[in-house]
Design a protein around this motif. Structure first.
Motif, PDB file in Angstrom:
ATOM      1  N   ARG A 142      20.765   9.474   0.338  1.00  0.00           N
ATOM      2  CA  ARG A 142      20.283   9.669  -1.034  1.00  0.00           C
ATOM      3  C   ARG A 142      19.648  11.049  -1.085  1.00  0.00           C
ATOM      4  O   ARG A 142      18.663  11.298  -0.383  1.00  0.00           O
ATOM      5  N   THR A 193      18.159   0.497  -2.887  1.00  0.00           N
ATOM      6  CA  THR A 193      19.156   1.105  -2.019  1.00  0.00           C
ATOM      7  C   THR A 193      18.760   0.953  -0.559  1.00  0.00           C
ATOM      8  O   THR A 193      19.569   0.568   0.286  1.00  0.00           O
ATOM      9  N   MET A 198      14.564  10.665 -11.045  1.00  0.00           N
ATOM     10  CA  MET A 198      13.843  11.263  -9.915  1.00  0.00           C
ATOM     11  C   MET A 198      14.145  12.758  -9.894  1.00  0.00           C
ATOM     12  O   MET A 198      15.306  13.156 -10.031  1.00  0.00           O
ATOM     13  N   PRO A 213      12.609   8.522  -3.240  1.00  0.00           N
ATOM     14  CA  PRO A 213      12.169   7.132  -3.035  1.00  0.00           C
ATOM     15  C   PRO A 213      13.278   6.121  -3.335  1.00  0.00           C
ATOM     16  O   PRO A 213      14.281   6.466  -3.969  1.00  0.00           O
ATOM     17  N   GLN A 215      25.825   1.934  -7.128  1.00  0.00           N
ATOM     18  CA  GLN A 215      25.256   1.185  -8.252  1.00  0.00           C
ATOM     19  C   GLN A 215      26.367   0.682  -9.168  1.00  0.00           C
ATOM     20  O   GLN A 215      26.363  -0.486  -9.572  1.00  0.00           O
ATOM     21  N   ARG A 256      23.720  -5.202  -5.428  1.00  0.00           N
ATOM     22  CA  ARG A 256      23.788  -3.942  -4.672  1.00  0.00           C
ATOM     23  C   ARG A 256      24.176  -4.243  -3.227  1.00  0.00           C
ATOM     24  O   ARG A 256      25.029  -3.590  -2.635  1.00  0.00           O
ATOM     25  N   LEU A 258      17.553  -0.340 -12.694  1.00  0.00           N
ATOM     26  CA  LEU A 258      16.188  -0.446 -12.156  1.00  0.00           C
ATOM     27  C   LEU A 258      15.905   0.708 -11.167  1.00  0.00           C
ATOM     28  O   LEU A 258      16.845   1.150 -10.522  1.00  0.00           O
ATOM     29  N   HIS A 294      25.951   7.965  -8.827  1.00  0.00           N
ATOM     30  CA  HIS A 294      25.378   6.814  -8.102  1.00  0.00           C
ATOM     31  C   HIS A 294      26.469   5.745  -7.957  1.00  0.00           C
ATOM     32  O   HIS A 294      26.400   4.682  -8.562  1.00  0.00           O
TER      33      HIS A 294
HETATM   34  N1   CP Z   1      18.920   1.210  -8.561  1.00  0.00           N
HETATM   35  C1   CP Z   1      18.485   1.871  -7.476  1.00  0.00           C
HETATM   36  O1   CP Z   1      19.191   2.680  -6.870  1.00  0.00           O
HETATM   37  O2   CP Z   1      17.213   1.560  -7.110  1.00  0.00           O
HETATM   38  P1   CP Z   1      16.337   2.280  -5.992  1.00  0.00           P
HETATM   39  O3   CP Z   1      16.024   3.664  -6.525  1.00  0.00           O
HETATM   40  O4   CP Z   1      15.119   1.429  -5.839  1.00  0.00           O
HETATM   41  O5   CP Z   1      17.138   2.360  -4.734  1.00  0.00           O
END
Ligand code: CP
Ligand code: NVA
Length: 309
Positions: A108, A60, A232, A56, A138, A295, A268, A135
């Motif tokens: 991703r 991004t 995740m 999810p 980020q 971002r 976040l 990441h």
């Molecule tokens: N910080 C970040 O990558 O948020 P998402 O998981 O919502 O893309």
């Protein structure tokens, strides 16, 4: 051939300081233009981007899609059920098929090997939109946010509190290229990857510390940074991790120890009341929302860089 960039599949250490600074300066420039309402810069006109999401996302997905669109391009979102990379179809096949339709691929994924495979078989640039390992987009946005709020990255003290996860690996890889003081304060057993710590230390550019003493770590920090305790793919470990991470919540008391100069950052999504309190997220020295906005601006500059635009 895969493009080597700070955000392509590479480890991140093949990127020069000069390249990172060039991208960040470009981000500042293009951000100012977009914020002024100027939409005349359309370098991605007629270009298409495929965005593969095995996990999810809010930031991004929306920042890449909107950023690419604002600069003239068209982005195609492929969610976890769409191409089922590695299940319905092999990654190396996905890479070659999508390269036939698109000028850029952003992905991703879970395993870092998937992004490496995409980059190996794609004939267009591949951008890493988060893996279990790192990441990079980020951390580029975070660096941009530090430049805006602190005025520099050099000689700052960044203290990450929590799980030694993908975000920490990207901080370590940045610290191998730009000079600053990076501290990761995490519970025993949740330290970042030892090999990545070694890469950062042996680069000899930044001061790197990995510690279990969070209260000592945050003293004098310019940035106190945190992230979820269960990433995740680890959500079933959430309860177990809550036990193990006792004492690592970033709360008002910890920010007080850090000092009045300390900004709060968080990539976040946040779990308020778990790794961070509602109060510190809403406090005046919290820069989590400018950070999230950046971002898009950091990635716009990354896309300009990989497309040579
Ligand atoms: N910080 C970040 O990558 O948020 P998402 O998981 O919502 O893309
Ligand atoms: N460490 C988190 C970052 C989310 C942007 C995760 O991988 O879920």
């Amino acid at each position: 051939a895969a493009v080597s960039s700070p955000v392509a599949a590479s480890s991140g250490t093949d990127v020069k300081q000069e390249t990172i600074m060039k991208i960040l300066n470009r981000a500042i420039e293009v951000k100012a233009m977009l914020k002024s309402g100027d939409r005349s810069f359309q370098p991605f006109k007629g270009k298409s981007m495929a965005m593969i999401f095995a996990k999810p996302s809010m930031r991004t997905r929306v920042s890449f899609e909107t950023g690419f669109f604002l600069l003239g391009g068209h982005a195609v979102y492929l969610g976890p059920d769409d191409i089922q990379m590695g299940k319905r179809e092999e990654t190396r096949d996905v890479a070659r098929v999508l390269s036939g339709y698109n000028d850029i691929i952003m992905a991703r994924v879970f395993g870092h090997q998937d992004i490496l495979d995409l980059a190996k078989y794609a004939s267009v640039p591949v951008i890493n939109g988060l893996t279990d390992y790192n990441h990079p987009c980020q951390i580029m946005a975070d660096a941009l946010t530090m430049i805006e709020h602190i005025g520099r990255i050099e000689n700052t003290k960044v203290v990450y509190v929590g799980d030694g996860n993908n975000i920490v690996h990207s901080w370590l890889l940045l610290a191998a290229v730009l000079p600053f003081h990076f501290v990761c304060a995490c519970p025993k057993g949740f330290e970042p990857d030892a090999k990545t710590v070694e890469i950062a230390k042996s680069a000899g550019i930044s001061k790197i510390e990995i510690t279990n003493d969070v209260r000592e770590a945050v003293k004098g920090a310019d940035v106190v940074y945190t992230d979820v305790w269960a990433s995740m793919g680890q959500k079933e470990e959430a309860e177990y991790r809550k036990q193990k991470f006792q004492g690592f919540m970033v709360d008002e008391a910890l920010m007080e120890i850090a000092g009045p100069q300390a900004y709060l950052m968080h990539c976040l999504p946040a779990e308020r009341g778990v790794e961070v309190t509602d109060g510190v997220i809403e406090a005046p020295n919290s820069i989590v929302f400018p950070q999230a906005e950046n971002r898009m601006h950091a990635q716009n500059a990354i896309m300009l860089h990989v497309l040579g635009a």
